[in-house]
Structures are given as C-alpha cells and as structure tokens.
Design an enzyme around this catalytic site. Sequence first.
Site, PDB file in Angstrom:
ATOM      1  N   HIS A 367       0.813  -1.208   0.000  1.00  9.61           N
ATOM      2  CA  HIS A 367       0.000   0.000   0.000  1.00  9.61           C
ATOM      3  C   HIS A 367       0.845   1.256   0.000  1.00  9.61           C
ATOM      4  O   HIS A 367       0.545   2.233  -0.683  1.00  9.61           O
ATOM      5  CB  HIS A 367      -0.946  -0.003   1.195  1.00  9.61           C
ATOM      6  CG  HIS A 367      -1.841  -1.192   1.188  1.00  9.61           C
ATOM      7  ND1 HIS A 367      -2.621  -1.547   2.228  1.00  9.61           N
ATOM      8  CD2 HIS A 367      -2.046  -2.109   0.233  1.00  9.61           C
ATOM      9  CE1 HIS A 367      -3.276  -2.647   1.925  1.00  9.61           C
ATOM     10  NE2 HIS A 367      -2.934  -3.001   0.718  1.00  9.61           N
ATOM     11  N   CYS A 681      -7.998   1.797 -19.862  1.00 13.06           N
ATOM     12  CA  CYS A 681      -7.332   2.432 -18.722  1.00 13.06           C
ATOM     13  C   CYS A 681      -6.282   1.557 -18.052  1.00 13.06           C
ATOM     14  O   CYS A 681      -5.901   1.787 -16.921  1.00 13.06           O
ATOM     15  CB  CYS A 681      -8.368   2.882 -17.692  1.00 13.06           C
ATOM     16  SG  CYS A 681      -9.370   1.532 -17.063  1.00 13.06           S
TER      17      CYS A 681
HETATM   18  C1  PEP Z   1      -6.988  -3.139 -15.392  1.00 12.71           C
HETATM   19  O1  PEP Z   1      -7.207  -4.268 -14.980  1.00 12.71           O
HETATM   20  O2  PEP Z   1      -6.456  -2.899 -16.497  1.00 12.71           O
HETATM   21  C2  PEP Z   1      -7.312  -1.969 -14.561  1.00 12.71           C
HETATM   22  C3  PEP Z   1      -7.214  -0.746 -15.029  1.00 12.71           C
HETATM   23  O3  PEP Z   1      -7.661  -2.197 -13.265  1.00 12.71           O
HETATM   24  P1  PEP Z   1      -6.626  -2.547 -12.107  1.00 12.71           P
HETATM   25  O4  PEP Z   1      -5.246  -2.390 -12.664  1.00 12.71           O
HETATM   26  O5  PEP Z   1      -6.926  -1.621 -11.003  1.00 12.71           O
HETATM   27  O6  PEP Z   1      -6.972  -3.973 -11.831  1.00 12.71           O
END
Ligand code: PEP
Length: 756
Positions: A367, A681
Amino acid sequence: MRDMAAGPRVLLRRLRELMAEALEPQERLDRIVREIASNMVAEVCSLYVLRADSILELYATEGLNPGSVHLAQLKLGQGLVGTIAASARALNLSDAQTHPAFAYLPETGEEIYNSFLGVPVLRAGRTLGVLTVQNRTMRQYREDELEALETIAMVIAEMIATGDLARLTRPGLELDLSRPVSFTGLPLNDGVGLGHVVLHEPRIVVTNLFNEDSDAELERLNEALGSLRLSIDDMLSRREVAFEGEHREVLEAYRMFANDRGWVRRLEEAVRNGLTAEAAVEKVQSDMRARMMHMTDPYLRERMSDFDDLANRLLRQLLGRGPEAIATLMPRDAIIVARSMGAAELLDYPRDKLRGLVLEEGAVTSHVVIVARAMGIAVTGQMKGVVSMSENGDAIIIDGEEGRVHLRPQPDVESAYAEKVKFRARRQELYREMRDKPSVTRDGVAIDLMMNAGLAVDLPQLAESGAVGIGLFRTELQFMVAATFPRAEAQERLYRDVLEAANRKPVTFRTIDIGGDKVLPYFKGAGQEENPALGWRAIRLTLDRPALLRTQVRALLKAAGGRELRVMLPMVTELTEIDAARAIIDREVRHLARFGHHLPTSFKLGAMLEVPSLLWQLDELMARVDFVSVGSNDLFQFVTASDRGNTLLADRFTPLSVPFLRLLRHVARAGVRLETPVTLCGEMAGRPLTAMALLGVGFRSISMSPAAIGPVKTMLCDLPLGELGRLLDEALDSTADHADIRALLTGFAAEHAVSL
Ligand code: PEP
Ligand code: MG
C-alpha cells in the site's frame, strides 16, 4: 563475596572520565585500552577498527608491540579478529593459537599469549571494529567479563560513530562507517533522486551511557518494561484488533517478547554493569541484530523486526518522548529509508521535501508503494540491510528505474546521476511545454488523454499533467490505505474533493475493486483462495455484500449533487451483474430524492471490460451501458492465462501480439458501430509504443498514470494515424504467421520521426 559487577562499573566510571578529558583521540584510545587491560587483569587489550576497504586496522593496544599500531592489519574474515568482525560474534578461547582461524601477525609479538577474548564493536547491528583482551596463561574468561567487554565495546562504537576516530585515519583511507555501499532490489516506481537519508524510524541516539546507581537504574528499567507491557495489553484489548489477523499476531508476538526472560535478563545485566537503561536496550538490541543478520530464516528475520520495534518502543518509553517531529528534521531533499511503513505514515511527510522512498521490504502491491506512486516519488524495495547501513543525513541516491540505491556515493557516481537528473528534468520541461497543446495527431485526429487516480494526493496532477479528465478513479485505494473501513462521510468527502479539483472535467469513479491482490487488512474476504485473481473480487464481492456498494453509491450520489456522475463496474462477467448494480443505484437515487437531496444532473454507468466472456456479447453489453472501459491489465492476464504479478511471466507474452490487438480492434470497432464510447485504462495506455498501437487499432480515448501523459502526447502529435491504421490493419488481417508487431511499430515510428 566479590561483587561481580563492581569491576565493570569502576571501569565504566574511568571511561566516562577519559571521555570527558580534553585529550587527543589517539591518547584517549591508548588510555582506554590501558584501563581495560588493568581492570580486567589482562596483559593485552587491543582495538581494531574496520576500514572502508574491509581491512581491520590496529588502532590502539596495551601489551602488544606499540610500533604495530596503525600497521597491523587483518582482512575481514581473516584471523580471530577478522572472524569476530565477519560473524559479529564474540570468541572466548583459552588456547587461541590452536584455533583454526588463528593468524599470527609477527609485528605485534602476540605469540606469547594463549588466552583470548574478543567482542565485535557494534552499532545498530553493524560491525565497526573488534575489541580484544589476551593473557599468557590458558584461562577461560568468565561470562561477566565477556559482558563487561561488550559493554565497553558499545561505548567505543559511539566514539567511532560520532567521528571521534576519523581524525586518526590515514589520508586516502576511510572508516567503514563512511564506506560507499550500493544495493540492488526491486524498482517500484520510476524516478531518480539525489538527497539525504531520513530514517523513518530515527535511530534514537542514546547520549547518556553510564548510570550513577545501578539499583535505581534497574528500577527505571523495570518501570519502563511494566508500562510497555501494559500498553501492549491495552492495544490488544482495543476493539479494532480484537479479532484474528496479522496485526493481532504482531501484538501477541510483542507481548511474548516483552515478557521474554532472556531478553529482560540481558537488559538487567547491562544495567548492573553500569549502563543506563536506554544504553542497555541499545546494547542488547545491537548484539541481537548483529547475530540475526546472519540468519536466513525469513520467520526469524521477521521476529527480529518485531524485537526491533519493541526495543524502539522501550527506548521512547525511557526517554519519555514520542517520535521526533518529522517536519523539523527533514532536509529539503529527503530520501526516506525504512524497513517497511504504513501508507498513512508516508502521507505525514511534507511532499515538497520528498525525493524518494527506500524500503527493505515492499512489493509492487504494497500500500505504501501505491501511495508513493501517487505522490510521484521514486521507490525501490527489497533493499536488504539498507536501514542498518544508513545514518540520518548520509548522502544517498535512489534510482527507481533500475531498482538501485547508492549510499554515500563516490563523486563519479554522484556526477553521473546528477547528469541523469538534469536529462530527466529537461525532458519534464518539454512535457510541461506540451501540457496546454491540443492532443491531436499529425493528421488531425483528436485523442482524449485522461489520467488514472485514486487518492487525494493525485489531484494536483490533473492540472499539472494536462489530462482532460480522470478516466479511472480507483476508489479501493482509500480502503486499502485505511486501518478500518472508511466511513460513509469520509468516502463522500473524498469524492467531493475529487469533483471539486476536477473543476467540471469528467471523472469516472470505479466502484471498489477489492479482492485478488488488493487485500484489506481489516476485511477477511474469502480467506485463502487458491486462485485469488479468479476469485471472489470486485463486483462479485460487492454484489454479495450489498451494504458496501450501497454505502459507496450513496456517498457518490451525494458528493456529485449538481454535477455529472460517472460510475463504472469492475470485473463484469455477466450482464445480470450490471442489472443488479443498477437496481441498487436506482434504489439509492429514489431514497435520496425522497429526502430532498441534491442529485447529480446526469448519471452515466459504464462497465469495465476485463473478463473475456464479455467479448462475445458486446452488442448486448453496449446496449446496457453508457460507456465501456477496457482494463487491459486484467483482460490480458485472463486472455493469456498469465498472472499479472508473476515476475517469471512478466516478459513472456506481449499485448503487442496479433491476437490481443485483433481483440482490442474488435472492441473499438464495436464501440463505433454501436455508438458507445470506448476507452482503455490499463498500463498499455501509459507507454508510448503500446499507446501508439491502441490508437492504430481504433481507440480515441485512453487513460494512464499522470506521468505518462507527456510522453504519450509527444508521441501522438507526430503520428500520421491514418497511415498507421492501414499498416496495422494489413498486419492484423494477414494470415501469415509470426507478424512482429513490435518491430512493425518501432520501424514505423523511426520512419516518421515519431518519438517513443
Ligand atoms: C486493469 O485491470 O487494467 C485496470 C485498469 O484495473 P486494475 O489495474 O486496477 O486492476
Ligand atoms: Mg482490473
């Protein structure tokens, strides 16, 4: 009966007088060894000091040939003295010359001595030298004599650490304390920082070493131990730890240690020998740490850190103060060095003075690392031994790109890094200049570059990076850095702050995505899962614990009163999950409306595309949601069946492969056909080369870490996108084997002067 402790006490008193006298350092040392020899009825007492080149040099002696001082030398590990230094353990031998490690130094004339007692000179677990006594007769030194010599060694360690002996060092040579050391571990966040060490747990400097009255001092020690035990019991009985869990285990271990008879006995013995209670704590701890440093058993190492914490607590108890006020001690270029640290503790440091974070532990998903990344500082982890090698104020360089740390660097290393920092600063300057330029390709296609965020510390980046909005707000981070579930008000406050800071730029909040590798220390979740990435996580978990989702949705709706609210759901696998979440949201809207709350002006619900099953129901999916965001990190791990956190697989498969890019193109095209906005993303969006591929297969909106926006924008402003699209289509439509997409892209970039 002879008072066993009288000897060391008298000796310590003499030492104290010698320390206070105005003497030249060599004279002082000579008199110290003479006093020790006479007090311990030994014919010889010698002090060897460890130099930066790993040589132990004779600094003072009573009894050996005085001409050999500063000439007699032993390598670390060589002879009895070298063995003591290397192992950080004492040697007590009645017949030293028959010991296999014995090495004879002719210049010292030590051949006539048979018995030998040597102890390491330790500070914070580090060996700084060796102190020995020798006798002609074959005698075995008593346990109390060993203790006494160790106690004196501690006083000498302070002399070395305060630089008292540095003046005796020949030009060109340095003591080990100032030796440059480099560490290699994990790169956890990019960035290069030059600065000065700030120990997260400042080594408490014990200046008062000698006690006046051992009995009174023992009482002080026992009182402090008593309050320490009480405070641990008190912590254990508090409600938040009154359940099973890691935190509780640690406290139980503390309680056990605080009552450990061996530990307490060693502390008491050191006090009886004449040390103050705090000096005794430091001595016992240093001995223990030095011994443990040679152990490889991770369980024992872990226990050692528990003991360390406990000793620090006891020291604070004795000195009657809490941790030093951080801000007043901070240099302007602080690099925090810590064994490990809670996320909230990092936030207590003033951001403008932080250049980096060096952790002995720490992993990508810790974290504190997540928070440090959000703060934009360089981070390295798994730097074994860095805490005990560092002193507050030491010069230090952190290289978060390579996962390296250079402590007390040589001038050439320092100037190489100063160049690197300048180069990076120039690049940053260029990116800053790009900030207000429109994000449009060379052939005029506008691209939305958004940023990912998750904590309040991220918010200033929204203006600084030039992002057009927040494409992914990871709400679980607030849950991950907290000690208990954040209350509804705290959630609402954060969301309101985010929307305020965004100043009408769009923000997409993702509902809490916990489970998998995102664990909350205070939430038991599904317990031990065989495959947590495929387990009870994200929307699966929040639909099963609807109160969690309801509270969050209500906080979001209230925070977004009078504004647009965008929410997306993580890890959607079936369309019914969207329906179920929407039902919860609708109910909350009705509830708030009934009580006259100010509602959002518009509401948009999206789904993350992370689970492959959605790929074969894109029409139905897009009919149900207002937008889709591809989470390429998870999607890639599920499509290629490879754990995203497994370093063995990190470079094995690439998202720049024909199948994965075909899949992404399929999603982007579906968005156009069904008139549903599609964005992406995951980490793919944040590197210029992979971002270029995304644009090439049809994405017109991507979201990434704020630091990536400059490099990606620089890339796309030079990009003839139409031409790239045609080239990629050709490659992806071809049935020929082994198309090397990476080479195709880098070749295209080189040909068109696109900077990657
Ligand atoms: C992903 O899985 O690409 C995403 C953006 O979510 P996280 O990285 O938070 O799992
Ligand atoms: Mg994900």
